[in-house]
Design a protein around this motif. Sequence first.
Motif, PDB file in Angstrom:
ATOM      1  N   THR A 127       0.838  -1.203   0.000  1.00 49.56           N
ATOM      2  CA  THR A 127       0.000   0.000   0.000  1.00 49.56           C
ATOM      3  C   THR A 127       0.872   1.252   0.000  1.00 49.56           C
ATOM      4  OG1 THR A 127      -0.062   0.010   2.406  1.00 49.56           O
ATOM      5  CG2 THR A 127      -1.846  -1.156   1.291  1.00 49.56           C
ATOM      6  N   PRO A 128       0.416   2.323  -0.661  1.00 46.60           N
ATOM      7  CA  PRO A 128       1.198   3.568  -0.651  1.00 46.60           C
ATOM      8  C   PRO A 128       1.398   4.104   0.763  1.00 46.60           C
ATOM      9  CG  PRO A 128      -0.632   3.703  -2.211  1.00 46.60           C
ATOM     10  CD  PRO A 128      -0.786   2.413  -1.475  1.00 46.60           C
ATOM     11  N   GLU A 129       0.448   3.806   1.666  1.00 44.11           N
ATOM     12  CA  GLU A 129       0.596   4.254   3.065  1.00 44.11           C
ATOM     13  C   GLU A 129       1.852   3.651   3.689  1.00 44.11           C
ATOM     14  OE1 GLU A 129      -2.375   2.760   1.981  1.00 44.11           O
ATOM     15  OE2 GLU A 129      -3.132   4.767   1.500  1.00 44.11           O
ATOM     16  N   TYR A 130       2.248   2.514   3.166  1.00 47.74           N
ATOM     17  CA  TYR A 130       3.469   1.891   3.672  1.00 47.74           C
ATOM     18  C   TYR A 130       4.683   2.311   2.843  1.00 47.74           C
ATOM     19  CZ  TYR A 130       6.721  -1.617   5.446  1.00 47.74           C
ATOM     20  OH  TYR A 130       7.812  -2.231   6.017  1.00 47.74           O
ATOM     21  N   TYR A 131       4.615   2.085   1.531  1.00 49.36           N
ATOM     22  CA  TYR A 131       5.861   2.230   0.760  1.00 49.36           C
ATOM     23  C   TYR A 131       6.280   3.684   0.565  1.00 49.36           C
ATOM     24  CZ  TYR A 131       3.211   2.593  -3.785  1.00 49.36           C
ATOM     25  OH  TYR A 131       2.402   2.956  -4.835  1.00 49.36           O
ATOM     26  N   ARG A 132       5.372   4.643   0.825  1.00 48.79           N
ATOM     27  CA  ARG A 132       5.793   6.037   0.713  1.00 48.79           C
ATOM     28  C   ARG A 132       6.957   6.340   1.665  1.00 48.79           C
ATOM     29  NH1 ARG A 132       1.241   9.872   3.347  1.00 48.79           N
ATOM     30  NH2 ARG A 132       2.830  11.373   2.700  1.00 48.79           N
ATOM     31  N   TRP A 133       6.960   5.678   2.829  1.00 48.91           N
ATOM     32  CA  TRP A 133       8.040   5.942   3.803  1.00 48.91           C
ATOM     33  C   TRP A 133       9.341   5.324   3.343  1.00 48.91           C
ATOM     34  CZ3 TRP A 133       6.186   9.836   5.794  1.00 48.91           C
ATOM     35  CH2 TRP A 133       4.831   9.914   6.121  1.00 48.91           C
ATOM     36  N   GLU A 134       9.221   4.213   2.657  1.00 50.02           N
ATOM     37  CA  GLU A 134      10.404   3.574   2.098  1.00 50.02           C
ATOM     38  C   GLU A 134      11.028   4.481   1.027  1.00 50.02           C
ATOM     39  OE1 GLU A 134       9.992  -0.598   1.893  1.00 50.02           O
ATOM     40  OE2 GLU A 134      10.612  -0.594  -0.209  1.00 50.02           O
ATOM     41  N   GLN A 135      10.169   5.132   0.254  1.00 54.90           N
ATOM     42  CA  GLN A 135      10.678   6.072  -0.749  1.00 54.90           C
ATOM     43  C   GLN A 135      11.348   7.262  -0.062  1.00 54.90           C
ATOM     44  OE1 GLN A 135       7.064   6.701  -3.034  1.00 54.90           O
ATOM     45  NE2 GLN A 135       7.590   5.023  -4.445  1.00 54.90           N
ATOM     46  N   GLN A 136      10.777   7.663   1.063  1.00 54.95           N
ATOM     47  CA  GLN A 136      11.414   8.763   1.808  1.00 54.95           C
ATOM     48  C   GLN A 136      12.797   8.328   2.325  1.00 54.95           C
ATOM     49  OE1 GLN A 136      10.333  10.010   5.918  1.00 54.95           O
ATOM     50  NE2 GLN A 136       9.210  11.655   4.860  1.00 54.95           N
ATOM     51  N   PHE A 137      12.879   7.095   2.837  1.00 52.48           N
ATOM     52  CA  PHE A 137      14.190   6.599   3.291  1.00 52.48           C
ATOM     53  C   PHE A 137      15.183   6.649   2.129  1.00 52.48           C
ATOM     54  CE2 PHE A 137      11.684   3.385   6.087  1.00 52.48           C
ATOM     55  CZ  PHE A 137      11.313   4.398   6.951  1.00 52.48           C
ATOM     56  N   PHE A 138      14.704   6.245   0.950  1.00 50.27           N
ATOM     57  CA  PHE A 138      15.580   6.228  -0.229  1.00 50.27           C
ATOM     58  C   PHE A 138      16.157   7.625  -0.479  1.00 50.27           C
ATOM     59  CE2 PHE A 138      16.786   6.488  -4.614  1.00 50.27           C
ATOM     60  CZ  PHE A 138      17.279   5.234  -4.942  1.00 50.27           C
ATOM     61  N   LEU A 139      15.302   8.634  -0.368  1.00 48.12           N
ATOM     62  CA  LEU A 139      15.786  10.005  -0.597  1.00 48.12           C
ATOM     63  C   LEU A 139      16.851  10.393   0.435  1.00 48.12           C
ATOM     64  CD1 LEU A 139      12.496  11.923  -1.533  1.00 48.12           C
ATOM     65  CD2 LEU A 139      14.142  10.752  -3.030  1.00 48.12           C
ATOM     66  N   PRO A 439       8.093   1.716  -6.293  1.00 42.12           N
ATOM     67  CA  PRO A 439       8.863   2.478  -7.267  1.00 42.12           C
ATOM     68  C   PRO A 439      10.065   3.182  -6.619  1.00 42.12           C
ATOM     69  CG  PRO A 439       6.521   2.873  -7.573  1.00 42.12           C
ATOM     70  CD  PRO A 439       6.660   2.086  -6.297  1.00 42.12           C
ATOM     71  N   ILE A 440      11.178   3.187  -7.325  1.00 39.15           N
ATOM     72  CA  ILE A 440      12.378   3.885  -6.863  1.00 39.15           C
ATOM     73  C   ILE A 440      12.201   5.368  -7.220  1.00 39.15           C
ATOM     74  CG2 ILE A 440      14.865   4.138  -7.218  1.00 39.15           C
ATOM     75  CD1 ILE A 440      14.961   1.114  -7.771  1.00 39.15           C
ATOM     76  N   PRO A 441      12.234   6.264  -6.241  1.00 40.42           N
ATOM     77  CA  PRO A 441      11.838   7.659  -6.485  1.00 40.42           C
ATOM     78  C   PRO A 441      12.941   8.497  -7.127  1.00 40.42           C
ATOM     79  CG  PRO A 441      12.379   7.368  -4.186  1.00 40.42           C
ATOM     80  CD  PRO A 441      12.556   6.020  -4.822  1.00 40.42           C
ATOM     81  N   VAL A 442      13.244   8.175  -8.377  1.00 41.89           N
ATOM     82  CA  VAL A 442      14.321   8.863  -9.076  1.00 41.89           C
ATOM     83  C   VAL A 442      13.870   9.098 -10.507  1.00 41.89           C
ATOM     84  CG1 VAL A 442      16.501   8.269 -10.179  1.00 41.89           C
ATOM     85  CG2 VAL A 442      16.303   8.102  -7.715  1.00 41.89           C
TER      86      VAL A 442
END
Length: 834
Positions: A127-139, A439-442
Motif C-alpha cells: 500500500t502507498p501508506e506503507y511504501y511512501r516511507w520507504e521512498q522517503q528513506f531512499f531520498l 517504485p524507486i523515487p528517481v
Amino acid sequence: MKYDHQSIEIKWQRTREESGAFHCDHHSDKPKYYVLEMFPYPSGNIHMGHVRNYSIGDVVARFKRMQGFNVLHPMGWDAFGLPAENAAIKHGTHPAKWTFSNIDNMRTQLRRLGYSYDWRRELATCTPEYYRWEQQFFLRFFEKGLVYRKQAPQNWCPKCHTVLANEQVIEGLCWRCDSAVEQKNLTQWFLRITDYAEELLADLDKLEAGWPERVVSMQRNWIGKSIGAEIVFPLEGPGGSGNDGSITVFTTRQDTVFGATFMSLAPEHPLVEQLIDGKPEAPAVRAFVERIRNMDRIVRQSDDLEKEGVFTGAYCVNPFTGRRMPIWVANFVLAEYGTGAVMAVPAHDQRDFEFARKYDLPMQVVIQPEGDALDTAAMQAAWTEAGLLVNSGEFDGLPNEAAKQKIADSLEASGKGRRTVNYRLRDWNISRQRYWGAPIPVVYCDACGVVAEKDENLPVLLPPEVRTHEDGRSPLPDTPEFAECACPKCGGKARRETDTMDTFVESSWYFARYTSASKDDGAFDPAALKYWMPVDQYIGGVEHAILHLLYSRFFVKALRDCGYMDLDEPFANLLTQGMVLKEGAKMSKSKGNVVDPTEMIARYGADTVRLFCLFAAPPERDFDWSDSGIEGSYRFIGRIWRLAEELSGVLMPVKACSATAADAATPQGKDLRNKEHATVRKAGADISDRFQFNTAIAAVMELVNALYLAKDELSGDEGGRKVLSSAVATVLTLLSPITPHIAEELWASIGNTGRVTDEPWPQWSEEALARDEETIVVQINGKLRGRVSVPAGADAKAIEAAALSEPNVARHLEDVTVRKVVVIPGKLVNVVVG
Ligand code: ANZ
Ligand code: ZN
C-alpha cells in the motif's frame, strides 16, 4: 455435553476481539515486551509451517502478558513480489486484486486460530501508506550517499526476469524459483551495506546471548572479514625501469612475501589489456579471458575448479627480493575480491602450488616447520601451517605470526604497502525489473541527469493499470503514464526509473512500523518507537539466517544514521523454529503430502492443532505431522473437558494456587496441592527457559492425571473441593496461552468471573512444595511390593532400611538372596533378587 470445538472457538474469538483484549499502547507503566513472528507472504493460504510459527509466538505473547508485561504482538503482510505478477498473467487479474483477496483469506484463517494480535496495527507493504516511507528513506539515503548507481555484472534470473542480490543466489540458483542464475551487465541501484560491514560484524557479539549460534556464525562468514595487507609490486617496463605503474595485491599472508615468485591477475583485471598491448601473447590471453568471463560464476568459485592460466608476457618486481615475477592471468582469481590480483606463493598456498607445478613456475620456501627442512623438489603440497621464516632477509628466524606484524610495519615504513582489512560482503543491489514493487523515487532528465524526487512528490505511485507481458517482462517501461514525467529540478521532460525495489527492502523495517502503523505524517512515532523497539523475541525460519536478518540489521543502522531512530539492533532474541514434516519429508504439493490447517481445524478444532504443534517437539526442532499425534492431542483436550464435566457441582470458582495448607489437610489433598505447585514451577521454568512448551505441556498432563486419581476421594468435603478447584483452575490457567478457547470456556462454565487469558501467571509457593514425608515405592525385581513413608530428603541408606523392613517386602525377601538394591531418592527402591 459434547465438546463442540467449532462453536466454542468461534464464540471466544469474537468475544475477545470485540472487547479489544489484545490491543496495546505505549502509554503504560508496565514493562514492555515485543514479540514478533516473521510476517507471511500472502500466497493464498496459511500452511502448517505458519501455524507452528505463529502458535509459538502466540504462546510467548500470552505468557508474557500473564506475567505482567505490556505486550505488542502484531501481524501483517509482505505483500509485494513476483508471484502476484505471475498469477496476474495466468488468471488475467491484477496483482493487487490477487494479493488483497489472498490477504482476506489468510486473515480469516489466522483469526480462526485465535491468535492474540493487535489487529489495529495490521499492515500490507504494497500500500502507498506503507511504501511512501520507504521512498522517503531512499531520498535520505541518496542524500547521504548510502544509495548509489553503478554498472556491474549482475546475477540475473532468466525466469523471474530480474536481477538478484548476492544473498538471493543460493548455490547458483534463484532463491525464489531455483533457476540457474546468469550474469548480465546492468546499471543498478545499490545500498552501501559494506559501509556497515565492521559494525554488522562487531554487533554480532552482542547478539550471541539471544541468537542461535548457527545464525550468528553464518552471518560472520557471510560478512567474511580478512585482516592482512596491501603490497605494491612495481611493473617492469620494457627497459626494466619499474616506472610503468604497479600492481597492488591483497594478502592475508604478508609473512610469505619473500616467497612470491609470480603474479596472478583476475581475467577482468583492468591492467590486463595494457600489459599485453603489442605483445605476441595478446591473442592467447584475450581468448583465455573471454572463455573464463563466460564461465558460470559458481563453477569458477568452487574449490575443485581445475586451475588454469596464461602468461601475459609482462613482469613485475618483488619489492622485498628484487626478483622478477612473471605476470599470469588465472581463472581462480576473482575480480570482485581484494584488488583482483594475488601475489603467488606456491610453496605456501595450495592453489598457487598446483598452478606452479602445472606451468613449471619457480617455487621458494620461506616458512620452515620447526625441526624439518622443506625441499621444493620433493614437496607434494604447499606448507600452509605455522613455522619460522627462512630466505627472508632480516626477518629470518621469526615465527611467522610475529613476522606478519614486522613485515606490515616494514611495508608502512617503506611505503611499499599498508595494513588493510577486506570483507566478502558486497553492496546490496536493490533494483528489480518488476512491476509489483515499490517504485524507486528517481528520474532521469536529459538536462539535469539523475535527479531524486522531491519529498512533496511522494509517494511515487505504481500505476494501477498496466498491460502485462505474456513473457513476464515488467510492463512499467512501456507505461507512459508512469515512465514519462517532469523533472523535479528543471520541470522539463524526463523519464522515471522503471525498476522497483527489492521486496527485501520492505521487510527490513516493517517491525519498526508496527509501533506506529497508522501514523500518516511520518514513518514512525518517536515515542512509540522508543518504547517498543527492539523486538524482544523474533521468531521465524532459519532460511533467513543471512538474507532478511542481515538486511534488517543494516537497515536499522542506516535509519539510525539518518535520524529516524536511536537503535543499533532490531532483534534482541531470535528463535528459529523447525519445520513441520510429513513422513520425514518437507510438505509440498508435488509430493502430495500437504496437511491443510483448515481441514485439521474443521475436524479437531484450533486448540488441538495449536496444542499438537507445540507438544510435538521443542520449537527449534523439525517434527513429523502424524495422525496419531494430532489424535493424542485431541484426546487430551477431551480428557480435560470430561474432568470438568464429572466435577461439575464439585468445582467452585477459585483462582489457580488458591487452596491453602488448611484446605489440603488430608494426605491426598496435600499430595494434589503439592503436585499443583510443582506443575506451576515446572511449566513456568520450561517456558521461560528456551520455550520448552512440550515439557511444560507434559507437566500439565501429569497434573490432570493426578486430578483424575484424587477426584473421588477429595470431592467429599469442603477442603478437598477447594483443593480440586484450585488444581483445575491451575490446569486452565497454564493451558490458556496454548489452548485459549477451551480454557476460557471451562473457566466460564465453573462460574469464574473475568477471563482466564487475563489471569496472572500463577505463583507457586515453597510451603506447598515442601513435604514432611515422602512416599517411596518398593519393588522386587520390578514388581510393586509395598510403599513406605520416609522423612522428606532422607538419604539412600535410610530409605533402603525403611524399604527392606516394610512387612510385605520383608516377607518376599525371606527365602531369596538380595543381589542389589537400587535407590532413587524421593521415588523408588528396587530390590534385585536371584
Ligand atoms: C599470498 C598468500 C600466501 C596468500 C599464502 C595465502 C597464502 P581470504 O582469507 O579469503 O581473505 N586472494 C586475494 N585476493 C584474491 C582474489 N581476488 N581472488 C582469489 N584469491 C585472492 O584469502 C586471502 C588470500 O586469498 C590472499 O592471501 C590471497 O592469497 C588470496 F601462503 O596472498 B594470499
Ligand atoms: Zn527466479
